[in-house]
Design a protein around this motif. Structure first.
Motif, PDB file in Angstrom:
ATOM      1  N   MET A  12       0.843  -1.196   0.000  1.00 47.63           N
ATOM      2  CA  MET A  12       0.000   0.000   0.000  1.00 47.63           C
ATOM      3  C   MET A  12       0.878   1.246   0.000  1.00 47.63           C
ATOM      4  O   MET A  12       1.918   1.276   0.653  1.00 47.63           O
ATOM      5  N   PRO A  13       0.450   2.274  -0.708  1.00 51.53           N
ATOM      6  CA  PRO A  13       1.179   3.548  -0.604  1.00 51.53           C
ATOM      7  C   PRO A  13       0.949   4.168   0.774  1.00 51.53           C
ATOM      8  O   PRO A  13       0.063   3.740   1.506  1.00 51.53           O
ATOM      9  N   SER A  14       1.744   5.165   1.107  1.00 47.15           N
ATOM     10  CA  SER A  14       1.511   5.925   2.342  1.00 47.15           C
ATOM     11  C   SER A  14       0.425   6.945   2.044  1.00 47.15           C
ATOM     12  O   SER A  14       0.513   7.695   1.076  1.00 47.15           O
ATOM     13  N   ALA A  21      -6.797   7.410   1.019  1.00 49.61           N
ATOM     14  CA  ALA A  21      -6.848   5.961   1.274  1.00 49.61           C
ATOM     15  C   ALA A  21      -8.120   5.354   0.694  1.00 49.61           C
ATOM     16  O   ALA A  21      -8.085   4.304   0.045  1.00 49.61           O
ATOM     17  N   ARG A  22      -9.250   6.022   0.893  1.00 49.93           N
ATOM     18  CA  ARG A  22     -10.516   5.520   0.373  1.00 49.93           C
ATOM     19  C   ARG A  22     -10.472   5.397  -1.147  1.00 49.93           C
ATOM     20  O   ARG A  22     -10.893   4.395  -1.715  1.00 49.93           O
ATOM     21  N   GLU A  23      -9.945   6.406  -1.816  1.00 47.52           N
ATOM     22  CA  GLU A  23      -9.852   6.360  -3.274  1.00 47.52           C
ATOM     23  C   GLU A  23      -8.990   5.182  -3.742  1.00 47.52           C
ATOM     24  O   GLU A  23      -9.311   4.532  -4.737  1.00 47.52           O
ATOM     25  N   ASN A  90      -6.311  10.825   9.092  1.00 49.34           N
ATOM     26  CA  ASN A  90      -4.951  11.071   8.604  1.00 49.34           C
ATOM     27  C   ASN A  90      -4.477  10.006   7.617  1.00 49.34           C
ATOM     28  O   ASN A  90      -3.321  10.006   7.222  1.00 49.34           O
ATOM     29  N   GLY A  91      -5.363   9.069   7.252  1.00 50.42           N
ATOM     30  CA  GLY A  91      -5.009   8.041   6.283  1.00 50.42           C
ATOM     31  C   GLY A  91      -4.366   6.796   6.870  1.00 50.42           C
ATOM     32  O   GLY A  91      -3.937   5.919   6.124  1.00 50.42           O
ATOM     33  N   HIS A  92      -4.337   6.693   8.199  1.00 46.35           N
ATOM     34  CA  HIS A  92      -3.798   5.483   8.832  1.00 46.35           C
ATOM     35  C   HIS A  92      -4.799   4.348   8.641  1.00 46.35           C
ATOM     36  O   HIS A  92      -5.989   4.512   8.891  1.00 46.35           O
TER      37      HIS A  92
END
Length: 97
Positions: A12-14, A21-23, A90-92
Protein backbone atom coordinates in the motif's frame (compact mmCIF):
# COMPACT_ATOMS: atom_id res chain seq x y z
CA UNK A 1 -12.99 -14.75 -12.31
CA UNK A 2 -11.48 -14.95 -8.82
CA UNK A 3 -10.22 -11.71 -7.36
CA UNK A 4 -7.50 -11.60 -4.72
CA UNK A 5 -8.80 -9.74 -1.67
CA UNK A 6 -5.60 -9.82 0.35
CA UNK A 7 -3.89 -6.51 0.98
CA UNK A 8 -0.33 -6.33 2.24
CA UNK A 9 0.66 -3.21 4.16
CA UNK A 10 3.99 -3.22 2.32
CA UNK A 11 2.14 -2.97 -1.03
CA UNK A 12 0.00 0.00 0.00
CA UNK A 13 1.18 3.55 -0.60
CA UNK A 14 1.51 5.93 2.34
CA UNK A 15 -1.71 7.89 2.70
CA UNK A 16 -1.99 11.39 4.10
CA UNK A 17 -5.77 11.54 4.40
CA UNK A 18 -8.88 9.40 4.65
CA UNK A 19 -9.94 10.50 1.17
CA UNK A 20 -6.65 9.40 -0.37
CA UNK A 21 -6.85 5.96 1.27
CA UNK A 22 -10.52 5.52 0.37
CA UNK A 23 -9.85 6.36 -3.27
CA UNK A 24 -7.03 3.80 -3.41
CA UNK A 25 -9.20 1.02 -1.92
CA UNK A 26 -12.11 1.94 -4.23
CA UNK A 27 -9.78 1.75 -7.25
CA UNK A 28 -8.54 -1.68 -6.12
CA UNK A 29 -11.86 -3.25 -5.06
CA UNK A 30 -14.70 -1.14 -6.49
CA UNK A 31 -18.16 -1.88 -5.11
CA UNK A 32 -16.79 -4.54 -2.77
CA UNK A 33 -15.35 -1.77 -0.55
CA UNK A 34 -18.29 -0.48 1.52
CA UNK A 35 -18.52 2.20 4.21
CA UNK A 36 -20.27 0.72 7.25
CA UNK A 37 -19.96 3.47 9.87
CA UNK A 38 -17.98 6.45 11.16
CA UNK A 39 -16.94 7.02 14.76
CA UNK A 40 -14.37 8.78 16.93
CA UNK A 41 -11.37 6.83 18.22
CA UNK A 42 -8.54 8.38 20.23
CA UNK A 43 -9.81 11.84 19.27
CA UNK A 44 -9.73 11.10 15.53
CA UNK A 45 -12.55 10.46 13.10
CA UNK A 46 -12.38 6.84 11.92
CA UNK A 47 -14.30 5.31 9.03
CA UNK A 48 -15.07 1.59 9.17
CA UNK A 49 -15.31 -0.23 5.86
CA UNK A 50 -16.07 -3.81 4.86
CA UNK A 51 -14.05 -5.39 2.08
CA UNK A 52 -16.49 -8.02 0.81
CA UNK A 53 -14.83 -11.29 -0.20
CA UNK A 54 -17.97 -13.44 -0.63
CA UNK A 55 -20.93 -11.28 -1.77
CA UNK A 56 -23.59 -13.99 -1.49
CA UNK A 57 -22.81 -14.85 2.13
CA UNK A 58 -22.24 -11.21 3.07
CA UNK A 59 -25.52 -10.02 1.51
CA UNK A 60 -27.52 -12.66 3.34
CA UNK A 61 -25.83 -11.71 6.61
CA UNK A 62 -26.51 -7.98 6.15
CA UNK A 63 -30.14 -8.65 5.20
CA UNK A 64 -30.60 -10.66 8.40
CA UNK A 65 -30.15 -7.46 10.44
CA UNK A 66 -33.20 -5.93 8.79
CA UNK A 67 -35.34 -9.01 9.35
CA UNK A 68 -37.58 -9.57 12.36
CA UNK A 69 -36.84 -13.29 12.07
CA UNK A 70 -34.00 -14.41 14.34
CA UNK A 71 -31.13 -15.96 12.38
CA UNK A 72 -28.55 -18.23 13.93
CA UNK A 73 -24.96 -18.19 12.78
CA UNK A 74 -23.94 -21.83 12.56
CA UNK A 75 -20.45 -21.50 11.05
CA UNK A 76 -17.68 -18.97 10.49
CA UNK A 77 -18.43 -18.40 6.79
CA UNK A 78 -20.26 -15.16 7.59
CA UNK A 79 -17.22 -13.69 9.32
CA UNK A 80 -14.91 -14.90 6.56
CA UNK A 81 -17.06 -13.17 3.93
CA UNK A 82 -15.54 -9.74 4.67
CA UNK A 83 -12.64 -7.91 6.30
CA UNK A 84 -13.13 -4.74 8.34
CA UNK A 85 -10.78 -1.92 7.40
CA UNK A 86 -10.46 1.16 9.61
CA UNK A 87 -9.18 4.37 8.04
CA UNK A 88 -8.67 7.45 10.21
CA UNK A 89 -8.75 11.07 9.09
CA UNK A 90 -4.95 11.07 8.60
CA UNK A 91 -5.01 8.04 6.28
CA UNK A 92 -3.80 5.48 8.83
CA UNK A 93 -5.16 2.05 7.87
CA UNK A 94 -5.85 -0.91 10.18
CA UNK A 95 -7.22 -4.32 9.19
CA UNK A 96 -9.52 -6.15 11.60
CA UNK A 97 -9.98 -9.80 10.63
Amino acid sequence: MDQDFTVEHSQMPSFTSHEEAREWFKAQFGDRFLLRMTDMKDGKRVNFYHLVKNPEVYQSYMESFASSVKHEITNMDVFKSYTTIEIDENGHVEFKD
